[in-house]
Design a protein around this motif. Structure first.
Motif, PDB file in Angstrom:
ATOM      1  N   GLY A  70       0.781  -1.231   0.000  1.00 52.83           N
ATOM      2  CA  GLY A  70       0.000   0.000   0.000  1.00 52.83           C
ATOM      3  C   GLY A  70       0.805   1.269   0.000  1.00 52.83           C
ATOM      4  N   THR A  71       2.061   1.215   0.429  1.00 47.86           N
ATOM      5  CA  THR A  71       2.910   2.396   0.496  1.00 47.86           C
ATOM      6  C   THR A  71       3.557   2.658  -0.854  1.00 47.86           C
ATOM      7  OG1 THR A  71       3.421   1.786   2.788  1.00 47.86           O
ATOM      8  CG2 THR A  71       4.796   3.481   1.777  1.00 47.86           C
ATOM      9  N   PRO A  72       3.567   3.891  -1.336  1.00 49.20           N
ATOM     10  CA  PRO A  72       4.210   4.156  -2.621  1.00 49.20           C
ATOM     11  C   PRO A  72       5.724   4.002  -2.541  1.00 49.20           C
ATOM     12  CG  PRO A  72       3.627   6.217  -1.557  1.00 49.20           C
ATOM     13  CD  PRO A  72       3.012   5.115  -0.728  1.00 49.20           C
ATOM     14  N   VAL A  73       6.349   3.949  -3.704  1.00 43.46           N
ATOM     15  CA  VAL A  73       7.807   3.930  -3.789  1.00 43.46           C
ATOM     16  C   VAL A  73       8.262   5.359  -4.074  1.00 43.46           C
ATOM     17  CG1 VAL A  73       9.819   2.982  -4.968  1.00 43.46           C
ATOM     18  CG2 VAL A  73       7.781   1.564  -4.632  1.00 43.46           C
ATOM     19  N   VAL A  74       8.837   5.998  -3.081  1.00 42.87           N
ATOM     20  CA  VAL A  74       9.220   7.403  -3.179  1.00 42.87           C
ATOM     21  C   VAL A  74      10.648   7.543  -2.668  1.00 42.87           C
ATOM     22  CG1 VAL A  74       8.690   9.786  -2.508  1.00 42.87           C
ATOM     23  CG2 VAL A  74       6.837   8.118  -2.748  1.00 42.87           C
ATOM     24  N   GLY A  75      11.594   7.774  -3.597  1.00 41.74           N
ATOM     25  CA  GLY A  75      12.954   7.962  -3.131  1.00 41.74           C
ATOM     26  C   GLY A  75      13.995   7.541  -4.139  1.00 41.74           C
ATOM     27  N   ALA A  76      15.195   7.306  -3.626  1.00 42.86           N
ATOM     28  CA  ALA A  76      16.357   7.015  -4.453  1.00 42.86           C
ATOM     29  C   ALA A  76      16.364   5.558  -4.901  1.00 42.86           C
ATOM     30  CB  ALA A  76      17.628   7.329  -3.666  1.00 42.86           C
ATOM     31  N   THR A  77      17.276   5.252  -5.801  1.00 41.43           N
ATOM     32  CA  THR A  77      17.489   3.884  -6.283  1.00 41.43           C
ATOM     33  C   THR A  77      18.977   3.581  -6.185  1.00 41.43           C
ATOM     34  OG1 THR A  77      17.926   4.493  -8.593  1.00 41.43           O
ATOM     35  CG2 THR A  77      15.616   4.237  -7.945  1.00 41.43           C
ATOM     36  N   GLY A  78      19.388   2.396  -6.677  1.00 38.24           N
ATOM     37  CA  GLY A  78      20.799   2.069  -6.738  1.00 38.24           C
ATOM     38  C   GLY A  78      21.568   2.938  -7.715  1.00 38.24           C
ATOM     39  N   TYR A  79      20.871   3.615  -8.602  1.00 37.24           N
ATOM     40  CA  TYR A  79      21.494   4.598  -9.498  1.00 37.24           C
ATOM     41  C   TYR A  79      21.483   5.952  -8.805  1.00 37.24           C
ATOM     42  CZ  TYR A  79      20.933   1.039 -13.086  1.00 37.24           C
ATOM     43  OH  TYR A  79      21.006  -0.123 -13.808  1.00 37.24           O
ATOM     44  N   GLU A  80      22.626   6.582  -8.749  1.00 33.48           N
ATOM     45  CA  GLU A  80      22.738   7.783  -7.919  1.00 33.48           C
ATOM     46  C   GLU A  80      21.939   8.967  -8.436  1.00 33.48           C
ATOM     47  OE1 GLU A  80      27.004   9.515  -9.563  1.00 33.48           O
ATOM     48  OE2 GLU A  80      27.018   7.791  -8.192  1.00 33.48           O
ATOM     49  N   GLU A  91      11.532   4.783   4.985  1.00 35.49           N
ATOM     50  CA  GLU A  91      10.883   3.531   4.590  1.00 35.49           C
ATOM     51  C   GLU A  91       9.920   3.708   3.420  1.00 35.49           C
ATOM     52  OE1 GLU A  91       9.095   1.695   7.982  1.00 35.49           O
ATOM     53  OE2 GLU A  91      11.022   1.277   8.930  1.00 35.49           O
ATOM     54  N   LEU A  92      10.059   4.822   2.708  1.00 39.73           N
ATOM     55  CA  LEU A  92       9.189   5.055   1.554  1.00 39.73           C
ATOM     56  C   LEU A  92       9.792   4.540   0.257  1.00 39.73           C
ATOM     57  CD1 LEU A  92       7.906   8.689   2.269  1.00 39.73           C
ATOM     58  CD2 LEU A  92       6.808   6.503   2.827  1.00 39.73           C
ATOM     59  N   TYR A 123      12.211  -3.086   0.509  1.00 40.25           N
ATOM     60  CA  TYR A 123      12.074  -4.383  -0.142  1.00 40.25           C
ATOM     61  C   TYR A 123      13.385  -5.170  -0.133  1.00 40.25           C
ATOM     62  CZ  TYR A 123       7.509  -2.890  -1.674  1.00 40.25           C
ATOM     63  OH  TYR A 123       6.204  -2.468  -1.705  1.00 40.25           O
ATOM     64  N   GLY A 124      14.401  -4.649   0.518  1.00 43.61           N
ATOM     65  CA  GLY A 124      15.628  -5.434   0.642  1.00 43.61           C
ATOM     66  C   GLY A 124      16.824  -4.813  -0.007  1.00 43.61           C
ATOM     67  N   ARG A 141      19.515  -8.083 -11.862  1.00 44.05           N
ATOM     68  CA  ARG A 141      18.140  -7.850 -11.445  1.00 44.05           C
ATOM     69  C   ARG A 141      18.024  -7.822  -9.923  1.00 44.05           C
ATOM     70  NH1 ARG A 141      13.635  -9.333 -14.085  1.00 44.05           N
ATOM     71  NH2 ARG A 141      14.765  -8.534 -15.850  1.00 44.05           N
ATOM     72  N   ILE A 142      17.460  -6.763  -9.411  1.00 44.26           N
ATOM     73  CA  ILE A 142      17.284  -6.624  -7.976  1.00 44.26           C
ATOM     74  C   ILE A 142      15.952  -7.265  -7.581  1.00 44.26           C
ATOM     75  CG2 ILE A 142      16.977  -4.978  -6.076  1.00 44.26           C
ATOM     76  CD1 ILE A 142      18.788  -3.075  -7.674  1.00 44.26           C
ATOM     77  N   LYS A 143      16.014  -8.319  -6.813  1.00 37.75           N
ATOM     78  CA  LYS A 143      14.805  -9.055  -6.431  1.00 37.75           C
ATOM     79  C   LYS A 143      14.249  -8.532  -5.134  1.00 37.75           C
ATOM     80  CE  LYS A 143      15.064 -12.098  -9.803  1.00 37.75           C
ATOM     81  NZ  LYS A 143      14.025 -12.179 -10.856  1.00 37.75           N
ATOM     82  N   TRP A 144      12.976  -8.794  -4.910  1.00 35.92           N
ATOM     83  CA  TRP A 144      12.377  -8.448  -3.626  1.00 35.92           C
ATOM     84  C   TRP A 144      12.965  -9.344  -2.554  1.00 35.92           C
ATOM     85  CZ3 TRP A 144       6.499  -8.492  -5.162  1.00 35.92           C
ATOM     86  CH2 TRP A 144       6.285  -7.487  -6.089  1.00 35.92           C
ATOM     87  N   ALA A 145      13.147  -8.757  -1.398  1.00 43.54           N
ATOM     88  CA  ALA A 145      13.637  -9.537  -0.265  1.00 43.54           C
ATOM     89  C   ALA A 145      12.508 -10.399   0.293  1.00 43.54           C
ATOM     90  CB  ALA A 145      14.159  -8.620   0.820  1.00 43.54           C
TER      91      ALA A 145
END
Length: 438
Positions: free
Chosen positions: A363-373, A411-412, A417-418, A433-437
């Motif tokens: 239910g929580t959106p994905v808001v924030g950084a990634t492994g790409y800077e 935690e957004l 997810y790991g 590929r980054i998998k879900w934890a």
């Protein structure tokens, strides 16, 4: 700093506005000819931080089984032939516990509350109007069991300091006088006085116009082919016509399309399209309509008052990217509208719409950084895109500019997810590929 925002729904437009306000040079890329043409086009019209809660909740698995044989069920599931659909549903079911529900709600409500406050500041700052009202949300219950569930939600809201009232039937009528004629059908309600309403499409269009006048470059009818990575950075954005665009940072705000766009980069975003419906009814009897938003807990349908229209929205179909307008779902919306507000307006003159909500299993959106800077995600808001849009945009602007967000956004992002924040292996242009934890 040059920033490319991909997507011109309410999330993308608010992101572009706040980035420009922070001093960035912003270009928005949108495949459709105007803003707010997909999920933001005809949503339920709510800015409802008090009702910010995950669909994954205790009791949902049992309810889902009963809904399979219910004519007016709020949920429908049809296989789309993908493994991802099965995995996503399994992840959602895993979140249907008391502990997970409380954790996820505690992530969602602060963002939603912050977003509503940002919206109020924005509205005052630029004198923006979109048929807005600030009269709260009334979640009405038809059974004692639903009322008990509302009281449990009220306890969580109290812990988070969110204003609310649990009402009996008389209180329901005081809050929404037009419900007096059907009060015998209701056992009570949860009132959220700080929630707001309005036309999301109108808001998005007018904010986009203001952002454009401030210097944001909106490019419509543009098809993004792919994001090209080199090492730990996004090197450029390639368009379908062969054009190559470069920027210091890229924000992916493409809703349901975000996962497909991120997958080639090794980012497996847990975002699935959940189909919703709405009808818009012309008001001929304002006294027979709600003053604000009434949410029917039995059918998970919201009825929202605009100036001269009633927007009735809801339903959830887990069926992939199917955008066909199902007559049975429209019939359910009309049934609920007629059941609660039978004299509000002519249902035979209602216009119907369907759209896809980008939902995560928690239910929580994905808001924030990634492994790409220099790549940031602002997607997966589900049914709360407008509710969370301004706050999410402010958080993303802070992330892009390496500033500390005003709320706890730890935690957004994908980190919950790991291994999503892992460094990209040296010598590779893209990560594994980054998998879900688990």
């Amino acid at each position: 700093m040059k920033v490319i925002v991909i997507g011109a729904g309410v999330v993308g437009v608010t992101t572009a506005y706040y980035l420009k306000a922070a001093g960035c040079e912003v270009t928005v890329l949108e495949k459709l000819p105007a803003p707010a043409e997909e999920t933001s086009f005809a949503n339920a019209g709510q800015v409802s931080p008090g009702y910010a809660a995950p669909w994954a909740a205790p009791g949902i698995p049992w309810k889902a089984m009963k809904w399979l044989v219910s004519r007016h069920a709020p949920l429908r599931i049809r296989p789309d032939g993908s493994w991802f659909q099965l995995v996503w549903m399994a992840r959602m079911l895993a979140n249907c516990t008391e502990t997970a529900y409380a954790r996820n709600k505690n992530r969602m409500v602060p963002l939603a509350e912050y977003s509503r406050d940002c919206l109020r500041d924005l509205r005052a700052e630029i004198d923006l109007h979109y048929e807005e009202r600030a009269l709260g949300t009334l979640q009405v219950f038809r059974t004692d069991k639903q009322l008990l569930g509302g009281q449990r939600d009220a306890a969580l809201l109290a812990q988070m300091g969110v204003a609310h009232d649990v009402l009996d039937t008389a209180g329901v009528v005081d809050a929404e006088p037009a419900l007096a004629q059907v009060a015998h059908k209701l056992t009570g309600a949860l009132r959220l006085p700080n929630d707001e309403t309005g036309d999301c499409k109108l808001f998005t269009e007018r904010l986009a116009a203001r952002a454009a006048s401030n210097g944001v470059n909106f490019r419509y009818g543009v098809d993004v082919q792919r994001l090209v990575a080199h090492g730990a950075r996004i090197d450029c954005v390639e368009l379908a016509n062969g054009e190559v665009l470069k920027a210091d940072s890229v924000v992916l705000a493409t809703g349901c399309a975000a996962r497909a766009m991120a997958l080639p980069l090794g980012l497996d975003l847990p975002i699935y399209p959940v189909k919703g419906y709405s009808i818009t009814v012309p008001l001929t009897n304002p006294d027979g309509a709600p003053r604000s938003t009434v949410l029917d807990e039995s059918y998970k349908i919201a009825l929202t008052r605009f100036d001269n229209r009633l927007r009735v929205g809801g339903m959830a179909e887990i069926a992939g990217f199917d955008k066909r307008l199902a007559a049975a779902r429209i019939a359910t919306l009309k049934m609920v509208s007629n059941d609660l507000f039978p004299t509000a307006g002519p249902l035979e003159q209602a216009s119907a719409w369907t759209g896809l909500r980008p939902m995560t299993p928690d239910g929580t959106p994905v808001v924030g950084a990634t492994g790409y800077e220099n790549l940031f995600i602002n997607a997966g808001h589900g049914t709360l895109g407008w509710t969370m849009a301004c706050g999410s945009a402010r958080v993303i602007a802070d992330c892009v500019l390496a500033r500390q967000p005003e709320i706890d956004a730890s935690e957004l992002g994908l980190v919950r997810y790991g291994r999503s924040e892992a460094r990209i292996p040296e010598g590779k242009s893209q990560p594994a590929r980054i998998k879900w934890a688990d």
